[in-house]
Design a protein around this motif. Sequence first.
Motif, short mmCIF file in Angstrom:
data_model
loop_
_atom_site.label_atom_id
_atom_site.label_comp_id
_atom_site.label_asym_id
_atom_site.label_seq_id
_atom_site.Cartn_x
_atom_site.Cartn_y
_atom_site.Cartn_z
N PRO A 168 -68.47 31.75 71.12
CA PRO A 168 -68.97 31.34 69.81
C PRO A 168 -70.00 30.23 69.92
O PRO A 168 -69.92 29.38 70.84
N GLN A 169 -70.94 30.21 69.00
CA GLN A 169 -72.03 29.22 69.02
C GLN A 169 -71.92 28.34 67.79
O GLN A 169 -71.62 28.81 66.69
N ASN A 170 -72.16 27.04 67.99
CA ASN A 170 -71.98 26.08 66.91
C ASN A 170 -73.18 25.19 66.69
O ASN A 170 -73.95 24.90 67.62
N GLY A 171 -73.32 24.75 65.46
CA GLY A 171 -74.17 23.61 65.12
C GLY A 171 -73.25 22.40 65.14
O GLY A 171 -72.48 22.23 66.07
N PHE A 172 -73.28 21.58 64.09
CA PHE A 172 -72.33 20.48 63.97
C PHE A 172 -71.10 21.03 63.24
O PHE A 172 -71.00 20.99 62.02
N LEU A 173 -70.18 21.62 64.01
CA LEU A 173 -68.95 22.25 63.54
C LEU A 173 -69.19 23.61 62.88
O LEU A 173 -68.35 24.50 62.98
N TRP A 174 -70.32 23.81 62.21
CA TRP A 174 -70.64 25.13 61.66
C TRP A 174 -70.78 26.15 62.79
O TRP A 174 -71.36 25.84 63.85
N PHE A 175 -70.29 27.37 62.58
CA PHE A 175 -70.64 28.48 63.46
C PHE A 175 -72.05 28.93 63.08
O PHE A 175 -72.38 29.00 61.89
N VAL A 176 -72.87 29.22 64.06
CA VAL A 176 -74.24 29.64 63.77
C VAL A 176 -74.51 31.00 64.42
O VAL A 176 -73.93 31.35 65.45
N LYS A 177 -75.38 31.76 63.78
CA LYS A 177 -75.77 33.08 64.31
C LYS A 177 -77.13 32.91 64.99
O LYS A 177 -78.15 32.73 64.35
N ASP A 178 -77.09 32.93 66.32
CA ASP A 178 -78.32 32.78 67.09
C ASP A 178 -78.45 33.98 68.02
O ASP A 178 -78.74 35.07 67.59
N LEU A 179 -78.16 33.79 69.29
CA LEU A 179 -78.22 34.90 70.24
C LEU A 179 -77.00 35.80 70.05
O LEU A 179 -75.96 35.34 69.57
N PRO A 180 -77.09 37.09 70.40
CA PRO A 180 -75.91 37.95 70.31
C PRO A 180 -74.78 37.39 71.17
O PRO A 180 -74.99 37.01 72.32
N ALA A 181 -73.59 37.31 70.60
CA ALA A 181 -72.44 36.77 71.33
C ALA A 181 -71.21 37.60 70.99
O ALA A 181 -70.87 37.77 69.82
N LYS A 182 -70.55 38.15 72.02
CA LYS A 182 -69.43 39.06 71.81
C LYS A 182 -68.27 38.39 71.06
O LYS A 182 -67.53 39.06 70.33
N GLN A 183 -68.09 37.09 71.24
CA GLN A 183 -66.99 36.40 70.59
C GLN A 183 -67.43 35.60 69.36
O GLN A 183 -66.70 34.74 68.87
N SER A 184 -68.60 35.90 68.85
CA SER A 184 -69.07 35.23 67.64
C SER A 184 -68.10 35.48 66.48
O SER A 184 -67.53 36.56 66.35
N GLU A 185 -67.91 34.48 65.63
CA GLU A 185 -67.04 34.62 64.47
C GLU A 185 -67.82 35.10 63.24
O GLU A 185 -67.26 35.22 62.16
N ILE A 186 -69.11 35.37 63.42
CA ILE A 186 -69.96 35.87 62.33
C ILE A 186 -70.23 37.35 62.58
O ILE A 186 -70.54 37.76 63.69
N GLY A 187 -70.13 38.16 61.52
CA GLY A 187 -70.27 39.61 61.64
C GLY A 187 -71.58 40.06 62.25
O GLY A 187 -72.61 39.40 62.10
N ALA A 188 -71.54 41.20 62.91
CA ALA A 188 -72.71 41.74 63.59
C ALA A 188 -73.84 42.08 62.63
O ALA A 188 -75.02 42.05 63.00
N GLU A 189 -73.51 42.42 61.38
CA GLU A 189 -74.53 42.81 60.40
C GLU A 189 -75.24 41.60 59.77
O GLU A 189 -76.27 41.75 59.11
N VAL A 190 -74.67 40.42 59.98
CA VAL A 190 -75.23 39.20 59.38
C VAL A 190 -76.46 38.77 60.19
O VAL A 190 -76.41 38.71 61.42
N PRO A 191 -77.59 38.49 59.54
CA PRO A 191 -78.82 38.19 60.28
C PRO A 191 -78.82 36.83 60.98
O PRO A 191 -78.07 35.92 60.62
N LYS A 192 -79.67 36.74 61.99
CA LYS A 192 -79.87 35.50 62.73
C LYS A 192 -80.30 34.39 61.78
O LYS A 192 -81.02 34.62 60.81
N GLY A 193 -79.82 33.17 62.07
CA GLY A 193 -80.15 32.04 61.21
C GLY A 193 -79.08 31.73 60.19
O GLY A 193 -79.14 30.72 59.49
#
Length: 264
Positions: A180-205
């Motif tokens: 998972p990728q984070n900002g300041f505690l927020w999860f962020v959608k940046d590079l593709p990450a298998k364990q990301s907590e944000i859905g695959a359909e949600v756009p980068k940014g």
Amino acid sequence: MYYGYKESIDDSVMKYLPELKETIWEATTIRHLLTHTHGLNQKEEVVFREYPPGQNWTYRQVGIDALTQIVKKTTSRTVSDIIQEQVFRPLGFSESNWYAHKHEKHADVILRHEEDGNWKTSESTEGDKMNMYVSARELAYWGYLHLKQGKVDGKQVVSKEIIKLATSLQSPLTLHEDLPQNGFLWFVKDLPAKQSEIGAEVPKGSYQILGYTGVTLLVIPQENLVAVRMFNSFGSPEGYDYLSDVRSFGDTVMNCLQRISIDV
């Protein structure tokens, strides 16, 4: 940096909390705390290291506790005091706060079993314990504040620079790309990450933040959209796939947008 209280998020935690045990906290930075990559855990009163800082990702309360201690030590104020003065009051929030005692307007937290020891409330109202409450309306407005980069009704409530830092990728470069990728505690959608907590359909940014009871706040700047889901259930029942569930929230939002576009 950040009103002059801290120089850099890459400062050592021990620079601000020198009383901590050096052999455990050495090389741990504020960035590691903010991105859940500090590698520390705590059992009862004993803090121990699970892995070197920046090498893995796990959410542990010990990191949040250290952050709140740093805020109090550098500002002489609590997290709740600062948020009340600089955000809640300017925005007119009346349905968000920390409580010392249960109030009749607070929804009961549904536990897996009656005496679930993992759920521990506190009389502390300093912003460091599991006793914050929020309404769906004000949680959405919190997301809207970030979507508008801190500016609401023509007033810059929170610095645009701080909002940008908080909602952009801050995870250390040493972290594996699938974690998972984070900002300041927020999860962020940046590079593709298998364990990301944000859905695959949600756009980068896009960026998302979660609560102890499954509450989810998702901000999708590309769609100028804020989405909230509210739960009051703590802990995962047997067979529950948390990661799949939280991802499905964002994907459902995106699917709804696509259907609206088609219907129009």
